[in-house]
Motif scaffolding. Structure first.
Motif, PDB file in Angstrom:
ATOM      1  N   LYS A   1       6.117 -16.267   9.710  1.00  0.00           N
ATOM      2  CA  LYS A   1       7.098 -16.498   8.481  1.00  0.00           C
ATOM      3  C   LYS A   1       7.417 -18.028   8.736  1.00  0.00           C
ATOM      4  CE  LYS A   1       7.800 -12.425   6.614  1.00  0.00           C
ATOM      5  NZ  LYS A   1       7.088 -12.166   5.107  1.00  0.00           N
TER       6      LYS A   1
ATOM      7  N   VAL B   1      16.417  -5.149   5.277  1.00  0.00           N
ATOM      8  CA  VAL B   1      16.329  -4.355   4.159  1.00  0.00           C
ATOM      9  C   VAL B   1      16.684  -2.892   4.326  1.00  0.00           C
ATOM     10  CG1 VAL B   1      15.408  -4.208   1.787  1.00  0.00           C
ATOM     11  CG2 VAL B   1      14.984  -6.502   2.990  1.00  0.00           C
TER      12      VAL B   1
ATOM     13  N   ALA C   1       7.958 -13.425   0.100  1.00  0.00           N
ATOM     14  CA  ALA C   1       8.991 -13.120   1.020  1.00  0.00           C
ATOM     15  C   ALA C   1       8.718 -13.606   2.418  1.00  0.00           C
ATOM     16  CB  ALA C   1       8.969 -11.278   1.240  1.00  0.00           C
ATOM     17  N   SER C   2       9.871 -14.437   2.911  1.00  0.00           N
ATOM     18  CA  SER C   2      10.074 -14.982   4.127  1.00  0.00           C
ATOM     19  C   SER C   2      10.925 -13.962   4.823  1.00  0.00           C
ATOM     20  CB  SER C   2      10.660 -16.503   4.283  1.00  0.00           C
ATOM     21  OG  SER C   2      10.615 -16.823   5.389  1.00  0.00           O
TER      22      SER C   2
ATOM     23  N   LYS D   1      12.323   3.274   3.859  1.00  0.00           N
ATOM     24  CA  LYS D   1      12.079   2.295   4.683  1.00  0.00           C
ATOM     25  C   LYS D   1      11.564   2.875   6.092  1.00  0.00           C
ATOM     26  CE  LYS D   1      13.010  -2.154   6.786  1.00  0.00           C
ATOM     27  NZ  LYS D   1      13.846  -3.200   7.323  1.00  0.00           N
TER      28      LYS D   1
ATOM     29  N   LEU E   1       4.190 -10.090  -1.470  1.00  0.00           N
ATOM     30  CA  LEU E   1       4.805  -9.379  -0.550  1.00  0.00           C
ATOM     31  C   LEU E   1       4.196  -8.706   0.331  1.00  0.00           C
ATOM     32  CD1 LEU E   1       6.896  -7.491  -3.295  1.00  0.00           C
ATOM     33  CD2 LEU E   1       7.684  -9.094  -1.883  1.00  0.00           C
TER      34      LEU E   1
ATOM     35  N   GLY F   1       4.517  -1.640  -2.235  1.00  0.00           N
ATOM     36  CA  GLY F   1       5.351  -1.315  -1.203  1.00  0.00           C
ATOM     37  C   GLY F   1       6.863  -1.064  -1.394  1.00  0.00           C
ATOM     38  N   PHE F   2       7.705  -1.112  -0.363  1.00  0.00           N
ATOM     39  CA  PHE F   2       9.016  -0.844  -0.499  1.00  0.00           C
ATOM     40  C   PHE F   2       9.853  -1.548  -1.262  1.00  0.00           C
ATOM     41  CE2 PHE F   2      13.030  -1.584   2.243  1.00  0.00           C
ATOM     42  CZ  PHE F   2      13.769  -0.246   1.882  1.00  0.00           C
ATOM     43  N   ILE F   3       9.590  -2.992  -1.302  1.00  0.00           N
ATOM     44  CA  ILE F   3      10.224  -3.866  -2.353  1.00  0.00           C
ATOM     45  C   ILE F   3       9.588  -3.666  -3.451  1.00  0.00           C
ATOM     46  CG2 ILE F   3      10.908  -6.289  -2.517  1.00  0.00           C
ATOM     47  CD1 ILE F   3      11.446  -6.514   0.556  1.00  0.00           C
TER      48      ILE F   3
ATOM     49  N   TYR G   1       6.011 -12.198  14.191  1.00  0.00           N
ATOM     50  CA  TYR G   1       6.468 -12.238  12.697  1.00  0.00           C
ATOM     51  C   TYR G   1       7.263 -13.165  12.593  1.00  0.00           C
ATOM     52  CZ  TYR G   1       8.895  -9.806   8.638  1.00  0.00           C
ATOM     53  OH  TYR G   1       9.375  -9.515   7.481  1.00  0.00           O
TER      54      TYR G   1
ATOM     55  N   ASP H   1      -2.961  -4.164  -4.425  1.00  0.00           N
ATOM     56  CA  ASP H   1      -2.453  -3.843  -3.048  1.00  0.00           C
ATOM     57  C   ASP H   1      -3.356  -2.996  -2.393  1.00  0.00           C
ATOM     58  OD1 ASP H   1       0.702  -2.892  -2.165  1.00  0.00           O
ATOM     59  OD2 ASP H   1      -0.801  -1.994  -1.017  1.00  0.00           O
ATOM     60  N   ILE H   2      -3.486  -3.107  -1.167  1.00  0.00           N
ATOM     61  CA  ILE H   2      -4.708  -2.352  -0.456  1.00  0.00           C
ATOM     62  C   ILE H   2      -4.390  -0.858  -0.567  1.00  0.00           C
ATOM     63  CG2 ILE H   2      -3.864  -2.252   1.789  1.00  0.00           C
ATOM     64  CD1 ILE H   2      -6.674  -3.378   2.772  1.00  0.00           C
ATOM     65  N   ASN H   3      -3.146  -0.456  -0.716  1.00  0.00           N
ATOM     66  CA  ASN H   3      -2.725   0.914  -0.755  1.00  0.00           C
ATOM     67  C   ASN H   3      -2.116   1.120  -2.326  1.00  0.00           C
ATOM     68  OD1 ASN H   3      -3.314   2.001   1.529  1.00  0.00           O
ATOM     69  ND2 ASN H   3      -1.733   0.552   2.349  1.00  0.00           N
TER      70      ASN H   3
ATOM     71  N   ASP I   1      -7.753  -6.664  -1.304  1.00  0.00           N
ATOM     72  CA  ASP I   1      -7.293  -6.822   0.205  1.00  0.00           C
ATOM     73  C   ASP I   1      -7.029  -8.303   0.141  1.00  0.00           C
ATOM     74  OD1 ASP I   1      -6.947  -7.493   2.910  1.00  0.00           O
ATOM     75  OD2 ASP I   1      -8.674  -6.667   3.536  1.00  0.00           O
ATOM     76  N   VAL I   2      -5.722  -8.553   0.112  1.00  0.00           N
ATOM     77  CA  VAL I   2      -5.105 -10.078   0.125  1.00  0.00           C
ATOM     78  C   VAL I   2      -5.709 -11.071   1.280  1.00  0.00           C
ATOM     79  CG1 VAL I   2      -3.185 -10.005   1.550  1.00  0.00           C
ATOM     80  CG2 VAL I   2      -2.975 -11.155  -0.571  1.00  0.00           C
TER      81      VAL I   2
END
Ligand SMILES: NC(=O)c1ccc[n+]([C@@H]2O[C@H](COP(=O)([O-])OP(=O)(O)OC[C@H]3O[C@@H](n4cnc5c(N)ncnc54)[C@H](O)[C@@H]3O)[C@@H](O)[C@H]2O)c1
Length: 313
Positions: free
Chosen positions: A146, A172, A113-114, A177, A74, A10-12, A142, A31-33, A52-53
């Motif tokens: 967290k 971020v 990541a929180s 993004k 993440l 992902g992004f990060i 969300y 990652d699923i992607n 898949d997490v």
């Protein structure tokens, strides 16, 4: 040593993986992607697997094969609009799957990541900096997820002696993004594409931090065996969208950025006064001046659009 990263494309994650590889780590991303990042230039150091997490068997199988000494999660739904069960499965169960699988494979060092969202709006604290020791006033989906992740991580720390660290990134920012808080991103990227952009409030406050800085923070924290604390604020640059628009106009005088209202919006803003003394003093991070990051993002977009780069002023 090997680092396992769930949500690593992902992004990060796609910035974090090369930083860890440069430090000599082998990395397994689940990652699923898996196709959203290209780590081919890093050769054998990086392996990407699809998984898949929210499925414990996927996490367990991938971690058992990777045999990591460190793990990072993440993978998450950004935003609060997801249906309760869908959000729960990724955000709550997925996080626990990573903690539990790490425990079972003997991987004691975990980071995740929180978010600054745990604090809710700045109005809960008044006009002062918020530290990691402050009460968490977050209240949307969300934020609540967290907050629960942080509680669960501490339970694992207490009951299983695991070294699990939360990082609370602020807003971020970066050219790619597209989910989560994006007004402060679009305020830069849309004008850089020559497109107009409009926001409700000029005085709405944000606390942006460039994604390159966030990736560096994750790298430093996960490579530290025993950090002094269980949670770290990244902090960032407290700025109104109006002031950000002025920085953008400094580089792009024709930028068409408008606001419905010239005042107001501050009271609706999320936590933007964020104390990151803990992170800075322990990990020695130093952020590049924010206006330089704005220019970097403009030039990233101009590169995509095949426009000439703007020189540093
Ligand atoms: N971007 C921000 O502004 C910001 C701010 C604060 C905190 N965070 C947190 O940082 C973390 C990473 O954020 P990001 O911006 O890189 O998000 P992102 O959406 O770009 O990356 C998340 C990754 O997780 C993957 N993923 C989603 N569902 C999955 C599943 N079921 N199984 C495996 N992988 C799955 C996605 O494919 C994606 O690659 C998240 O926990 C997010 O809440 C981000």
């Amino acid at each position: 040593m090997t680092t396992f990263i769930a949500g690593g494309t992902g992004f990060i994650g796609r910035r974090l993986v090369p930083l860890l590889a440069q430090r000599g780590e082998d990395i397994v991303c689940m990652d699923i992607n898996p196709q959203t990042a290209d780590f081919a230039h890093l050769g054998d150091r990086v392996k990407v697997v699809r998984g898949d997490v929210s499925q414990f068997d996927d996490v367990m199988a991938a971690m058992t094969a990777a045999k990591p000494q460190r793990a990072i999660n993440l993978a998450y739904w950004l935003g609060s609009t997801h249906t309760p069960r869908v959000a729960f499965r990724l955000n709550i169960l997925g996080m626990d799957n990573v903690f539990e699988a790490a425990r079972l494979v003997g991987c004691n060092r975990v980071a995740y990541a929180s978010s600054l969202a745990v604090n809710g709006e700045q109005k809960f604290y008044g006009d002062r900096m918020v530290t990691e020791d402050d009460f968490c006033h977050g209240h949307v989906q969300y934020a609540m997820h967290k907050i629960f992740n942080e509680w669960q991580a501490r339970d694992y720390r207490e009951k299983h002696g695991m070294e699990i660290t939360a990082i609370r990134p602020a807003n971020v920012t970066g050219p790619d993004k597209i989910v989560g808080s994006v007004d402060h991103v679009f305020c830069i990227t849309e004008p850089a594409r020559g497109k107009p952009v409009r926001f409700p409030y000029r005085d709405a406050m944000r606390c942006p931090i460039h994604v390159d800085e966030v990736a560096e923070i994750f790298a430093r924290v996960i490579m530290t065996e025993k950090p002094q604390h269980w949670v770290y604020n990244t902090g960032g640059q407290a700025i109104s969208l109006g002031d950000l628009a002025d920085i953008v106009r400094g580089y792009l005088p024709d930028a068409r950025i408008t606001f419905d209202k010239e005042t107001g919006g501050q009271e609706l803003s999320g936590n933007y006064l964020i104390d990151n003394t803990r992170l800075v003093s322990e990990f020695g991070v130093q952020y590049r001046p924010y206006h330089e990051r704005v220019l970097q993002i403009i030039n990233d977009i101009r590169k995509e659009e095949r426009l000439p780069q703007l020189a540093v002023g």
